[in-house]
Design an enzyme around this catalytic site. Sequence first.
Site, PDB file in Angstrom:
ATOM      1  N   ASN A 142       6.479   0.459  11.641  1.00  0.00           N
ATOM      2  CA  ASN A 142       5.653   1.321  10.787  1.00  0.00           C
ATOM      3  C   ASN A 142       4.384   1.757  11.536  1.00  0.00           C
ATOM      4  OD1 ASN A 142       4.388   2.693   8.745  1.00  0.00           O
ATOM      5  ND2 ASN A 142       4.790   1.128   7.180  1.00  0.00           N
ATOM      6  N   GLU A 188       0.936  -8.029   6.335  1.00  0.00           N
ATOM      7  CA  GLU A 188       2.060  -7.900   7.259  1.00  0.00           C
ATOM      8  C   GLU A 188       2.482  -6.437   7.274  1.00  0.00           C
ATOM      9  OE1 GLU A 188       2.475 -10.202   4.661  1.00  0.00           O
ATOM     10  OE2 GLU A 188       2.135 -12.056   5.787  1.00  0.00           O
ATOM     11  N   TYR A 203      -4.352   0.726   9.682  1.00  0.00           N
ATOM     12  CA  TYR A 203      -5.028  -0.581   9.676  1.00  0.00           C
ATOM     13  C   TYR A 203      -5.901  -0.746  10.927  1.00  0.00           C
ATOM     14  CZ  TYR A 203      -1.902  -1.721   5.797  1.00  0.00           C
ATOM     15  OH  TYR A 203      -1.250  -1.724   4.591  1.00  0.00           O
ATOM     16  N   LEU A 262       0.891  -1.167   0.000  1.00  0.00           N
ATOM     17  CA  LEU A 262       0.000   0.000   0.000  1.00  0.00           C
ATOM     18  C   LEU A 262       0.924   1.211   0.000  1.00  0.00           C
ATOM     19  CD1 LEU A 262      -2.789   1.436   0.622  1.00  0.00           C
ATOM     20  CD2 LEU A 262      -2.160   1.205   3.034  1.00  0.00           C
ATOM     21  N   ALA A 263       0.682   2.145  -0.889  1.00  0.00           N
ATOM     22  CA  ALA A 263       1.586   3.297  -0.978  1.00  0.00           C
ATOM     23  C   ALA A 263       0.816   4.540  -1.398  1.00  0.00           C
ATOM     24  CB  ALA A 263       2.685   3.011  -2.012  1.00  0.00           C
ATOM     25  N   VAL A 264       1.100   5.642  -0.708  1.00  0.00           N
ATOM     26  CA  VAL A 264       0.549   6.941  -1.106  1.00  0.00           C
ATOM     27  C   VAL A 264       1.734   7.901  -1.240  1.00  0.00           C
ATOM     28  CG1 VAL A 264      -0.916   8.889  -0.409  1.00  0.00           C
ATOM     29  CG2 VAL A 264      -1.708   6.540  -0.034  1.00  0.00           C
TER      30      VAL A 264
HETATM   31  C1  LIG Z   1       0.756   4.336   5.253  1.00  0.00           C
HETATM   32  C2  LIG Z   1       0.230   5.268   4.142  1.00  0.00           C
HETATM   33  C3  LIG Z   1      -0.225   4.421   2.967  1.00  0.00           C
HETATM   34  C4  LIG Z   1      -0.951   6.086   4.702  1.00  0.00           C
HETATM   35  O1  LIG Z   1      -1.532   6.795   3.625  1.00  0.00           O
HETATM   36  P1  LIG Z   1      -2.310   8.168   3.863  1.00  0.00           P
HETATM   37  O2  LIG Z   1      -3.076   8.443   2.622  1.00  0.00           O
HETATM   38  O3  LIG Z   1      -1.379   9.210   4.321  1.00  0.00           O
HETATM   39  O4  LIG Z   1      -3.280   7.758   5.064  1.00  0.00           O
HETATM   40  P2  LIG Z   1      -4.667   8.474   5.445  1.00  0.00           P
HETATM   41  O5  LIG Z   1      -4.580   9.924   5.170  1.00  0.00           O
HETATM   42  O6  LIG Z   1      -5.775   7.716   4.816  1.00  0.00           O
HETATM   43  O7  LIG Z   1      -4.684   8.264   7.025  1.00  0.00           O
HETATM   44  C5  LIG Z   1      -5.457   7.243   7.614  1.00  0.00           C
HETATM   45  C6  LIG Z   1      -5.053   7.108   9.075  1.00  0.00           C
HETATM   46  O8  LIG Z   1      -3.719   6.647   9.180  1.00  0.00           O
HETATM   47  C7  LIG Z   1      -3.077   7.278  10.281  1.00  0.00           C
HETATM   48  N1  LIG Z   1      -2.022   8.166   9.784  1.00  0.00           N
HETATM   49  C8  LIG Z   1      -1.766   8.483   8.489  1.00  0.00           C
HETATM   50  N2  LIG Z   1      -0.665   9.273   8.421  1.00  0.00           N
HETATM   51  C9  LIG Z   1      -0.242   9.458   9.702  1.00  0.00           C
HETATM   52  C10 LIG Z   1       0.841  10.155  10.291  1.00  0.00           C
HETATM   53  N3  LIG Z   1       1.732  10.833   9.539  1.00  0.00           N
HETATM   54  N4  LIG Z   1       0.985  10.108  11.636  1.00  0.00           N
HETATM   55  C11 LIG Z   1       0.120   9.408  12.400  1.00  0.00           C
HETATM   56  N5  LIG Z   1      -0.941   8.726  11.900  1.00  0.00           N
HETATM   57  C12 LIG Z   1      -1.112   8.745  10.572  1.00  0.00           C
HETATM   58  C13 LIG Z   1      -4.151   8.069  10.993  1.00  0.00           C
HETATM   59  O9  LIG Z   1      -4.801   7.208  11.904  1.00  0.00           O
HETATM   60  C14 LIG Z   1      -5.057   8.409   9.848  1.00  0.00           C
HETATM   61  O10 LIG Z   1      -6.352   8.713  10.251  1.00  0.00           O
HETATM   62  P3  LIG Z   1      -6.704  10.234  10.693  1.00  0.00           P
HETATM   63  O11 LIG Z   1      -6.187  11.132   9.602  1.00  0.00           O
HETATM   64  O12 LIG Z   1      -8.194  10.185  10.798  1.00  0.00           O
HETATM   65  O13 LIG Z   1      -5.982  10.438  11.995  1.00  0.00           O
HETATM   66  C15 LIG Z   1       1.317   6.286   3.686  1.00  0.00           C
HETATM   67  O14 LIG Z   1       1.800   6.971   4.836  1.00  0.00           O
HETATM   68  C16 LIG Z   1       2.499   5.620   2.975  1.00  0.00           C
HETATM   69  O15 LIG Z   1       2.461   5.407   1.769  1.00  0.00           O
HETATM   70  N6  LIG Z   1       3.548   5.327   3.747  1.00  0.00           N
HETATM   71  C17 LIG Z   1       4.767   4.721   3.204  1.00  0.00           C
HETATM   72  C18 LIG Z   1       4.510   3.320   2.702  1.00  0.00           C
HETATM   73  C19 LIG Z   1       3.942   2.403   3.775  1.00  0.00           C
HETATM   74  O16 LIG Z   1       4.392   2.393   4.914  1.00  0.00           O
HETATM   75  N7  LIG Z   1       2.949   1.577   3.363  1.00  0.00           N
HETATM   76  C20 LIG Z   1       2.297   0.626   4.238  1.00  0.00           C
HETATM   77  C21 LIG Z   1       2.981  -0.697   4.130  1.00  0.00           C
HETATM   78  S1  LIG Z   1       2.178  -1.943   5.101  1.00  0.00           S
END
Ligand SMILES: CC(C)(COP(=O)(O)OP(=O)(O)OC[C@H]1O[C@@H](n2cnc3c(N)ncnc32)[C@H](O)[C@@H]1OP(=O)(O)O)[C@@H](O)C(=O)NCCC(=O)NCCS
Length: 146
Positions: free
Chosen positions: A111, A106, A118, A78-80
Amino acid sequence: MTGSKNGQTFQRFGVEGAPLLAALHADAFQGGEIWDEASFVSLLGGAGTEALVISLDGHPAGFILTRTVLDETEILTLAVHPRFQRMGLGRRLVESILPKGKIFLEVSVSNRVAKKLYDASGFVQAGVRRGYYQDGSDAIVMISRI
Ligand SMILES: CC(C)(COP(=O)(O)OP(=O)(O)OC[C@H]1O[C@@H](n2cnc3c(N)ncnc32)[C@H](O)[C@@H]1OP(=O)(O)O)[C@@H](O)C(=O)NCCC(=O)NCCS
């Protein structure tokens, strides 16, 4: 396209999406494990593997890659893109695959951000895989609540 809301659109990709997925993955996992284009071609060529890309106002912003075997779906990655993080896109990607049924994944013990996402999406911890990652760190196994 499979839907549009708040400028967000979803699109499924097969092997032709490999260059886009590799680029988004490298941007999101900066300094982490590299999944190159060839890795995505190989994954997407396998049975049951699906890539769903979310775009914001036409810009590809992130994706989720899943593999379904019988009645179980694994989130492979999963990546953003950092530019689009913290806008709810990661959560939308995860929620979009929940109808698949039984889901597991996993996530690295280190992380915290992904673990929180999740947790918030209704996954619960089911176990730990010791030394799962290349750097020797442990993975938490999480499953969706059915
Ligand atoms: C993990 C990832 C996919 C989250 O994507 P995102 O679009 O930023 O996430 P969302 O905006 O939908 O956030 C959903 C929830 O995640 C948590 N969250 C997201 N970013 C966060 C941050 N920087 N700090 C703390 N909590 C965070 C919060 O609970 C958030 O909910 P909230 O905004 O209501 O508090 C992104 O940070 C990413 O690509 N990270 C690097 C790759 C990675 O680790 N992938 C997962 C592998 S298992």
